[in-house]
Design a protein around this motif. Structure first.
Motif, PDB file in Angstrom:
ATOM      1  N   CYS A   1       0.689  -1.153   0.232  1.00  0.00           N
ATOM      2  CA  CYS A   1       0.085  -0.048   0.025  1.00  0.00           C
ATOM      3  C   CYS A   1       0.736   1.310  -0.203  1.00  0.00           C
ATOM      4  O   CYS A   1       0.227   2.399  -0.028  1.00  0.00           O
ATOM      5  N   SER A   2       2.221   1.114  -0.137  1.00  0.00           N
ATOM      6  CA  SER A   2       3.132   2.335   0.002  1.00  0.00           C
ATOM      7  C   SER A   2       3.133   3.031   1.403  1.00  0.00           C
ATOM      8  O   SER A   2       3.658   4.097   1.365  1.00  0.00           O
ATOM      9  N   SER A   3       2.584   2.811   2.356  1.00  0.00           N
ATOM     10  CA  SER A   3       2.515   3.250   3.633  1.00  0.00           C
ATOM     11  C   SER A   3       3.826   3.396   4.071  1.00  0.00           C
ATOM     12  O   SER A   3       4.676   2.444   4.011  1.00  0.00           O
ATOM     13  N   ALA A   4       4.298   4.473   4.854  1.00  0.00           N
ATOM     14  CA  ALA A   4       5.591   4.421   5.641  1.00  0.00           C
ATOM     15  C   ALA A   4       5.436   4.046   7.301  1.00  0.00           C
ATOM     16  O   ALA A   4       6.223   3.889   7.999  1.00  0.00           O
ATOM     17  N   GLU A   5       4.176   3.379   7.578  1.00  0.00           N
ATOM     18  CA  GLU A   5       3.903   2.971   9.025  1.00  0.00           C
ATOM     19  C   GLU A   5       4.500   1.579   9.095  1.00  0.00           C
ATOM     20  O   GLU A   5       3.590   0.676   9.557  1.00  0.00           O
ATOM     21  N   MET A   6       5.690   1.416   8.953  1.00  0.00           N
ATOM     22  CA  MET A   6       6.100   0.013   8.943  1.00  0.00           C
ATOM     23  C   MET A   6       7.102   0.057  10.310  1.00  0.00           C
ATOM     24  O   MET A   6       7.628   0.976  10.708  1.00  0.00           O
ATOM     25  N   THR A   7       6.673  -1.143  10.980  1.00  0.00           N
ATOM     26  CA  THR A   7       7.611  -1.515  12.480  1.00  0.00           C
ATOM     27  C   THR A   7       8.263  -2.776  12.133  1.00  0.00           C
ATOM     28  O   THR A   7       7.853  -3.905  11.383  1.00  0.00           O
ATOM     29  N   ASP A   8       9.355  -3.061  13.005  1.00  0.00           N
ATOM     30  CA  ASP A   8      10.297  -4.197  13.107  1.00  0.00           C
ATOM     31  C   ASP A   8       9.190  -5.341  13.502  1.00  0.00           C
ATOM     32  O   ASP A   8       8.324  -5.124  14.303  1.00  0.00           O
ATOM     33  N   ARG A   9       9.460  -6.551  12.717  1.00  0.00           N
ATOM     34  CA  ARG A   9       8.690  -7.593  13.206  1.00  0.00           C
ATOM     35  C   ARG A   9       9.512  -8.867  13.425  1.00  0.00           C
ATOM     36  O   ARG A   9      10.226  -9.296  12.194  1.00  0.00           O
ATOM     37  N   MET A  10       9.624  -9.503  14.596  1.00  0.00           N
ATOM     38  CA  MET A  10      10.716 -10.887  14.549  1.00  0.00           C
ATOM     39  C   MET A  10       9.805 -12.068  13.734  1.00  0.00           C
ATOM     40  O   MET A  10       8.607 -12.081  14.168  1.00  0.00           O
ATOM     41  N   LEU A  11      10.226 -12.794  12.987  1.00  0.00           N
ATOM     42  CA  LEU A  11       9.701 -13.683  12.242  1.00  0.00           C
ATOM     43  C   LEU A  11       9.858 -14.986  13.070  1.00  0.00           C
ATOM     44  O   LEU A  11      10.980 -15.193  13.569  1.00  0.00           O
ATOM     45  N   PRO A  12       9.076 -16.136  12.823  1.00  0.00           N
ATOM     46  CA  PRO A  12       9.153 -17.332  13.641  1.00  0.00           C
ATOM     47  C   PRO A  12      10.378 -17.870  12.991  1.00  0.00           C
ATOM     48  O   PRO A  12      10.875 -17.849  11.813  1.00  0.00           O
ATOM     49  N   ARG A  13      11.209 -18.864  13.924  1.00  0.00           N
ATOM     50  CA  ARG A  13      12.147 -19.562  13.460  1.00  0.00           C
ATOM     51  C   ARG A  13      12.004 -20.960  12.790  1.00  0.00           C
ATOM     52  O   ARG A  13      12.802 -21.267  11.735  1.00  0.00           O
ATOM     53  N   GLN A  14      10.816 -21.398  12.938  1.00  0.00           N
ATOM     54  CA  GLN A  14      10.191 -22.660  12.152  1.00  0.00           C
ATOM     55  C   GLN A  14       9.245 -22.079  11.305  1.00  0.00           C
ATOM     56  O   GLN A  14       8.460 -21.219  11.366  1.00  0.00           O
ATOM     57  N   GLY A  15       9.189 -22.877   9.925  1.00  0.00           N
ATOM     58  CA  GLY A  15       8.328 -22.465   9.018  1.00  0.00           C
ATOM     59  C   GLY A  15       8.110 -23.985   8.149  1.00  0.00           C
ATOM     60  O   GLY A  15       8.343 -25.194   8.670  1.00  0.00           O
ATOM     61  N   THR A  16       7.335 -23.650   7.108  1.00  0.00           N
ATOM     62  CA  THR A  16       6.871 -24.684   6.347  1.00  0.00           C
ATOM     63  C   THR A  16       7.565 -24.583   4.806  1.00  0.00           C
ATOM     64  O   THR A  16       7.309 -23.688   4.148  1.00  0.00           O
ATOM     65  N   LEU A  17       8.067 -25.714   4.381  1.00  0.00           N
ATOM     66  CA  LEU A  17       8.516 -25.581   3.060  1.00  0.00           C
ATOM     67  C   LEU A  17       7.378 -25.601   2.054  1.00  0.00           C
ATOM     68  O   LEU A  17       6.784 -26.664   2.005  1.00  0.00           O
ATOM     69  N   ILE A  18       7.364 -24.688   1.137  1.00  0.00           N
ATOM     70  CA  ILE A  18       6.258 -24.760   0.354  1.00  0.00           C
ATOM     71  C   ILE A  18       6.840 -25.127  -1.172  1.00  0.00           C
ATOM     72  O   ILE A  18       6.304 -25.919  -1.837  1.00  0.00           O
ATOM     73  N   ALA A  19       7.934 -24.746  -1.563  1.00  0.00           N
ATOM     74  CA  ALA A  19       8.619 -25.065  -2.941  1.00  0.00           C
ATOM     75  C   ALA A  19       9.931 -24.588  -2.772  1.00  0.00           C
ATOM     76  O   ALA A  19      10.404 -24.046  -1.902  1.00  0.00           O
TER      77      ALA A  19
END
Length: 138
Positions: free
Chosen positions: A41-59
Motif C-alpha cells: 500500500c506504500s505506507s511508511a507505517e512500518m515497524t520491525d517484526r521478528m519472524l518465527p524460526r520454524q516454517g513450512t517448505l512450500i517449494a
C-alpha cells in the motif's frame, strides 16, 4: 571468528536468532527483509517484526551453477557446490525465499517443517567465516 553477511536481516549471533521483517500498520502486510515503505500500500507505517524460526517448505529448487554478480560468495565454476533454495511459509504472515541446507530434491517435500539456521557462505581473506541464513529440515 564469524560475522554475518547481512547483519541487518537477522538477530544472529543471538542464541535463537530470528529474521527481522517489517509489518505495515496500515494494511498489516509483513515483509522480509525489513522495508521502510509497504510494498502493498506504500505506507511508511512500518515497524520491525521478528519472524518465527520454524516454517513450512512450500517449494524449492537447486541452484546448480555459480550465481551471477553481485553474488557475495567466493565460488567459481571449479569449486562451486549446488545448494537448495526454498520458499518458506513463516507463520500466517509471510513467505520468504532463502537458502536451504539440503540440495537433494529426494530429501525435500512440500509441507515439511524447516528451521532457521546460520551456515558459512565463505571464508574471508582474514580467515573470518561469513555466515548466511538458511533453513534446515526440522
Amino acid at each position: 571468528m564469524a560475522m554475518a553477511l547481512a547483519p541487518e536481516v537477522s538477530t544472529w549471533p543471538a542464541d535463537n536468532p530470528q529474521l527481522v521483517g517489517s509489518r505495515c500498520g496500515a494494511c498489516t502486510a509483513v515483509t522480509w527483509p525489513r522495508q521502510s515503505r509497504c510494498p502493498r500500500c506504500s505506507s511508511a507505517e512500518m515497524t520491525d517484526r521478528m519472524l518465527p524460526r520454524q516454517g513450512t517448505l512450500i517449494a524449492w529448487t537447486t541452484q546448480g551453477f555459480v550465481p551471477k554478480l553481485p553474488y557475495a560468495g567466493k565460488a567459481t565454476a571449479d569449486n562451486f557446490e549446488p545448494f537448495g533454495i526454498g520458499l518458506i511459509q513463516l507463520g500466517d504472515d509471510v513467505r520468504v525465499e532463502a537458502r536451504l541446507t539440503v540440495a537433494d530434491p529426494d530429501r525435500l517435500r512440500p509441507g515439511m517443517s524447516v528451521e532457521l539456521v546460520f551456515v558459512p557462505l565463505y571464508t574471508a581473506d582474514d580467515g573470518t567465516d561469513v555466515m548466511t541464513c538458511a533453513f534446515a529440515p526440522a
